[in-house]
Enzyme design. Structure first.
Site, PDB file in Angstrom:
ATOM      1  N   HIS A 116       5.490   4.455  13.404  1.00 28.36           N
ATOM      2  CA  HIS A 116       4.855   5.158  12.281  1.00 28.36           C
ATOM      3  C   HIS A 116       3.341   4.998  12.422  1.00 28.36           C
ATOM      4  CE1 HIS A 116       4.676   6.860   8.214  1.00 28.36           C
ATOM      5  NE2 HIS A 116       3.700   5.968   7.975  1.00 28.36           N
ATOM      6  N   HIS A 172       1.759  10.235  10.130  1.00 30.76           N
ATOM      7  CA  HIS A 172       1.587  10.432   8.690  1.00 30.76           C
ATOM      8  C   HIS A 172       0.108  10.733   8.433  1.00 30.76           C
ATOM      9  CE1 HIS A 172       1.751   8.230   4.498  1.00 30.76           C
ATOM     10  NE2 HIS A 172       1.511   9.517   4.369  1.00 30.76           N
ATOM     11  N   GLY A 225      -2.126  -0.998   3.922  1.00 28.99           N
ATOM     12  CA  GLY A 225      -0.880  -1.726   4.119  1.00 28.99           C
ATOM     13  C   GLY A 225      -0.840  -2.924   3.177  1.00 28.99           C
TER      14      GLY A 225
HETATM   15  C1  DX5 Z   1      -0.097   3.300   3.479  1.00 27.03           C
HETATM   16  C2  DX5 Z   1       0.593   3.710   4.748  1.00 27.03           C
HETATM   17  C3  DX5 Z   1       1.760   2.877   5.107  1.00 27.03           C
HETATM   18  C4  DX5 Z   1       1.433   1.428   5.340  1.00 27.03           C
HETATM   19  C5  DX5 Z   1       2.667   0.647   4.994  1.00 27.03           C
HETATM   20  O1  DX5 Z   1      -0.965   4.288   3.101  1.00 27.03           O
HETATM   21  O2  DX5 Z   1       1.065   5.051   4.663  1.00 27.03           O
HETATM   22  O3  DX5 Z   1       2.463   3.414   6.231  1.00 27.03           O
HETATM   23  O4  DX5 Z   1       1.050   1.141   6.652  1.00 27.03           O
HETATM   24  O5  DX5 Z   1       2.378  -0.692   5.082  1.00 27.03           O
HETATM   25  P1  DX5 Z   1       3.229  -1.794   4.301  1.00 27.03           P
HETATM   26  O6  DX5 Z   1       4.636  -1.707   4.837  1.00 27.03           O
HETATM   27  O7  DX5 Z   1       2.537  -3.063   4.650  1.00 27.03           O
HETATM   28  O8  DX5 Z   1       3.169  -1.462   2.841  1.00 27.03           O
HETATM   29 ZN    ZN Z   2       2.436   5.796   6.308  1.00 29.34          ZN
END
Ligand code: DX5
Ligand code: ZN
Length: 226
Positions: free
Chosen positions: A36, A69, A147
């Site tokens: 991802h 994404h 994240g």
């Molecule tokens: C946030 C991103 C996510 C992020 C998820 O805007 O789209 O993909 O990396 O990270 P975690 O799993 O740490 O919430």
């Molecule tokens: Zn994401």
């Protein structure tokens, strides 16, 4: 009918960028299904991540599909470049696309899987007119941009609502959940109807990421309820 096996997509945003190659190899060797890749422009979201050169470098070593994404405004301007840099799935935000129908069809015409993402404040009902045209819906379970944020509980209801809408419309789509996903809430997410679990912090901050991914793959609503 047997439920199809869910997919796990580690989010590279939480990787160690100084040792990105090591983390790519780890994902290659793990049971993860996709990479991802979070692209942020500092306009749609209050953060900037990375762009084409980094994506192309990841694509060079990745042995699994790249799930890109796009958290950027005017994504339609760049989808061809993302495809050329190695994207397999391209997901754009509902909130960033005035001409969403045109954009998702342009993604499909490039030969990519077309996804649409919705923010926590966007209702599932807003997808009613686009659901037949997409392969994947990404439900944000945190506000996009970073994240390691806390999972928003209302996501379960949104997944159930989307699953019901997809069944009602006979739409064959994957439901992806992104943000605050871990082995603590994975079972509940799968029970609600999720197909793809994105996990950044839960994977990359784990002592043994390969093991954490394997656990996430093994979780099964069918086994527990049997
Ligand atoms: C946030 C991103 C996510 C992020 C998820 O805007 O789209 O993909 O990396 O990270 P975690 O799993 O740490 O919430
Ligand atoms: Zn994401």
């Amino acid at each position: 009918m047997p439920k199809r096996k869910h997919l796990v997509a580690p989010s590279v945003l939480s990787a160690d960028f100084a040792h990105l190659h090591d983390d790519i190899v780890m994902v290659n060797q793990s049971e993860a299904d996709w990479f991802h890749i979070d692209v942020m422009d500092g306009v749609f979201v209050p953060n900037i991540s990375f762009g084409f050169p980094v994506l192309a470098s990841i694509a060079h070593y990745a042995k699994k599909p790249l799930d890109v994404h796009l958290m950027i405004v005017e994504p339609q301007k760049y989808i061809k470049q993302f495809k050329e840099a190695g994207a397999d799935n391209i997901t754009v935000h509902y909130e960033a696309c005035t001409h969403l129908h045109r954009t998702v069809h342009a993604i499909r015409e490039l030969g990519c899987t077309a996804g649409v993402a919705i923010n926590p404040s966007t209702p599932v009902s807003h997808l009613y007119e686009i659901i037949d045209d997409v392969d994947l819906v990404l439900i944000m379970s945190v506000n996009p941009g970073f994240g390691g944020q806390k999972f928003i509980e209302a996501t379960y209801r949104k997944i159930r609502e989307l699953r019901a809408m997809a069944a009602d419309r006979n739409a064959d789509l994957l439901i992806e959940v992104d943000g605050g996903v871990s082995n603590h809430n994975a079972l509940a997410l799968l029970k609600a109807g999720a197909d793809v679990l994105v996990a950044g912090n839960a994977v990359f901050s784990a002592k043994n990421p390969i093991h954490t991914i394997a656990e996430m793959k093994r979780i099964s609503p069918d086994l527990i309820s049997a």
